[in-house]
Scaffold this motif. Structure first.
Motif: not given
Length: 261
Positions: A153-168
């Motif tokens: 579901e988040i595959k289109n989000i850039s790696a920078d944004r994933v790091k910035k806005y999400f916690v795995q």
């Protein structure tokens, strides 16, 4: 009247009373085929029997409504159009209004309004915009509010944004509270309920696939009334509005339509 027609008409009436979904506003052949697939999976002999089966099981009923309302989405869906949105459309709107009012209509699991929230957080840091997200499906809205997503579901989000806005956490990704709090979710039936007004931007993408032409035209007319002069309607990649001028829009860019000033 054939038995199939009677069965279908009775099913539509029962479903409308139970859920508020009026299948008369959807393309009949396509919806019958879609629901027939669900019917076969649950060993129902006809539509009315399917209604009885799904309403006897609350979990199955929720699954059926989600199936019916076609909740397929992802963050930054059709990435090239979101690039246009971020780099051209939103900056244009910000020239006339420093605080935007935006509506994601048929928001499903929240990926679309949260995508907008992330983009605005970077374009206009610390500015409080209004982002409203609505959907017909209450359970899907609950998932949107929880903001917990799979890798797909988040595959289109850039790696920078994933790091910035999400916690795995395990196999899922939890969206930050800073972005969650920027979106207000509402339960709404687009074909029945009144709309708010004064929007700079309305997104309605991949929602109207099974609507009749009459229902689509009425919806797009109501969106026009809900937009500010100069406001933009953003539709899905297979949903070009061929009669946009007749409804009252002008073409802004492909799949973006503007309410004239």
């Amino acid at each position: 009247m054939s038995e199939l027609t009677k069965d279908w008409d009775q099913f539509k009436d029962l479903l409308h009373k139970k859920s508020g979904i009026d299948l008369n506003l959807y393309k009949e052949n396509q919806m019958q085929r879609r629901i027939s697939n669900f019917m076969q999976r649950n060993n129902a002999k006809n539509f009315v029997e399917l209604f009885k089966i799904v309403t006897a099981d609350e979990k199955l009923y929720r699954t059926f409504i989600e199936f019916l309302t076609i909740n397929v989405t992802e963050f930054f869906r059709t990435p090239e159009k979101f690039v246009e949105l971020e780099n051209i459309v939103i900056p244009d709107l910000l020239k006339t209004s420093s605080r935007l009012k935006i509506w994601s209509a048929g928001c499903s699991i929240g990926a679309e309004p949260y995508s907008i929230a992330m983009a605005l957080n970077e374009l206009t840091p610390k500015v409080k915009h209004t982002i409203i997200a609505s959907d017909l499906d209450v359970e899907i809205l609950n998932k949107a509010k929880a903001a917990r997503y799979t890798a797909n579901e988040i595959k289109n989000i850039s790696a920078d944004r994933v790091k910035k806005y999400f916690v795995q956490t395990g196999t899922h990704y939890q969206l930050s509270e800073d972005i969650k709090k920027l979106v207000e979710f509402r339960h709404q039936n687009l074909l029945r309920d009144k709309f708010d007004t004064g929007f700079d931007l309305i997104l309605c993408r991949n929602v109207v696939i099974y609507f009749t032409e009459e229902a689509k035209n009425e919806l797009y007319s109501n969106f026009l009334k809900a937009l500010k002069p100069g406001g933009i309607l953003f539709v899905g990649g297979t949903e070009a509005i061929l009669n946009f001028a007749q409804i009252g829009y002008k073409q802004y860019r492909p799949f973006f339509y503007q309410k004239p000033l």
